[in-house]
Motif scaffolding. Structure first.
Motif, short mmCIF file in Angstrom:
data_model
loop_
_atom_site.label_atom_id
_atom_site.label_comp_id
_atom_site.label_asym_id
_atom_site.label_seq_id
_atom_site.Cartn_x
_atom_site.Cartn_y
_atom_site.Cartn_z
N UNK A 180 -2.83 11.83 1.37
CA UNK A 180 -3.24 10.47 1.70
C UNK A 180 -4.55 10.12 0.99
N UNK A 181 -4.57 8.95 0.32
CA UNK A 181 -5.76 8.49 -0.38
C UNK A 181 -5.94 9.19 -1.71
N UNK A 182 -7.12 9.02 -2.31
CA UNK A 182 -7.47 9.71 -3.55
C UNK A 182 -8.98 9.79 -3.65
N UNK A 183 -9.47 10.64 -4.53
CA UNK A 183 -10.91 10.84 -4.63
C UNK A 183 -11.32 12.20 -4.11
N UNK A 184 -12.60 12.35 -3.74
CA UNK A 184 -13.16 13.66 -3.41
C UNK A 184 -12.50 14.26 -2.18
#
Length: 403
Positions: free
Chosen positions: A227-231
């Motif tokens: 779920x989501x993206x990034x760090x």
């Protein structure tokens, strides 16, 4: 410990190679509201927030080993009273008496807010003095001088923050390289051909995959989308990667692999529901001798199987995403096949710009094309579509030919 170091205006901490607390100065003990006997020998995870525990294992430890130092890394500690304390940490590994240790210096981050509050207070006092004319010129000049001093301090802090942002950008680039090195290489032999494509929407990705040759006839493939993206998503993908790589490489059954991944996510966030993440996943075990594909789809976009006659079949989801409901029982589905078939696995970062109909047509119209050429064609289509839209998700797909 030397008295000057014990009462220095910054925290000091020495860790063992495996993260155990060996030394902590009184300044840091006071900041965390602990006594030395409460923490001595404990793992550093006992005084870190849940996200910081992940960050420590996945980035702090590898960076110390790789770079031989840590400079101005942002991490959050947890006091004895449950208060979150953000700090800047610098660290150096050392060898003392044949033992590897890590010395750390910590600076609390709350000072900037204090300076800003002081600056605003000084400004209000100066304005009140000018409007009311109740203070003497000397007091007004003193207030203005104090204001200037605070502004200079704030400018200096801004310079430090800018340097921190630059360092953070470098760390993210290093983290991206670490993440990409975990991806598996193509597999090509007389039984099977596997190619893949992977591109993050930001520096780091929430997509992760792996494919492995287990023996002469069996191949394990997995594709996950956190779920989501990034760090935050990237930290979770890396923790999942180490788990599924070990399980699949040992030939563990598909339902057992998915159960372990599901349990891992529930354990990860059982004490912090606000940080909760789930992930979709599809896991396959291909047996080229038995001519069958065992698979489980947990909330993931349906994989597409194209048989030797060109007919398309969906390996659709029968389970919710991993990390959503506890106690799930995973059941394996089996797809018999004949040679000459093709398989396409993908994340929603591929279907959002292209759409499922376009993927179906792509397979139908290019059945005789090699998967290497088909991969390049899909990449070009994605590039053309993304020029018309703003890219907002990670992109990943896997192509498999069963010869």
């Amino acid at each position: 410990m030397d008295e000057h170091l014990n009462n220095a205006p910054c925290g000091f901490l020495t860790l063992s190679e495996n993260g155990r607390i060996l030394v902590m100065n009184q300044t840091l003990l006071n900041l965390l509201d602990y006594r030395l006997d409460q923490l001595n020998g404990e793992h550093i995870n006992s005084i870190l927030t849940v996200p910081a525990q992940l960050f420590f294992q996945l980035y702090f430890v590898p960076l110390v080993k790789l770079e031989k130092k840590i400079e101005e890394m942002h991490i959050s500690f947890l006091s004895n009273t449950g208060k979150e304390i953000p700090v800047i940490i610098n660290a150096l590994p050392r060898n003392r008496n044949g033992q590897n240790q890590i010395d750390c210096v910590l600076f609390p981050m709350h000072k900037r807010s204090e300076y800003e509050n002081e600056l605003l207070l000084a400004k209000k006092e100066a304005e009140a003095a000018l409007l009311a004319k109740e203070k003497a010129n000397a007091e007004l000049e003193a207030a203005l001088k104090d204001l200037k001093s605070k502004q200079e301090e704030l400018l200096e802090l801004n310079k430090q923050n800018q340097a921190y942002k630059i360092n953070t950008t470098k760390e993210l680039e290093l983290a991206r390289k670490i993440q990409e090195t975990s991806l598996t290489e193509p597999i090509v032999n007389d039984q099977i051909k596997i190619e893949s494509f992977y591109e993050a929407s930001n520096e780091l990705s929430g997509d992760i995959y792996g494919f492995y040759q287990l023996d002469q006839h069996r191949y394990g493939i997995i594709l996950l989308d956190v779920m989501g993206h990034g760090i935050s998503s990237a930290l979770i993908t890396m923790s999942l990667h180490s788990l599924f790589q070990r399980l699949i490489s040992k030939g563990v059954k598909t339902e057992a692999v998915m159960k372990e991944l599901d349990n891992h996510l529930h354990r990860l966030f059982q004490n912090n529901k606000e940080a909760w993440h789930y992930c979709t996943a599809i896991n396959l075990l291909i047996d080229t001798k038995e001519k069958k594909i065992d698979y489980i789809n947990a909330g993931h976009p349906p994989a597409l199987w194209q048989d030797s006659n060109g007919e398309l079949h969906e390996l659709y989801s029968k389970m919710p995403p991993l990390g959503t409901f506890e106690g799930l029982v995973f059941k394996t589905n089996t797809l018999p096949y004949t040679d000459g078939g093709r398989l396409l696995l993908y994340t929603d970062g591929v279907t959002d710009p292209l759409g499922p109909d376009q993927l179906n047509n792509l397979l139908r119209d290019n059945q005789s094309m090699s998967i290497s050429n088909l991969k390049e064609k899909m990449k070009q289509l994605l590039s053309n579509e993304i020029k018309m839209y703003t890219k907002s998700d990670d992109q990943c797909f896997i192509l498999v030919d069963l010869t």
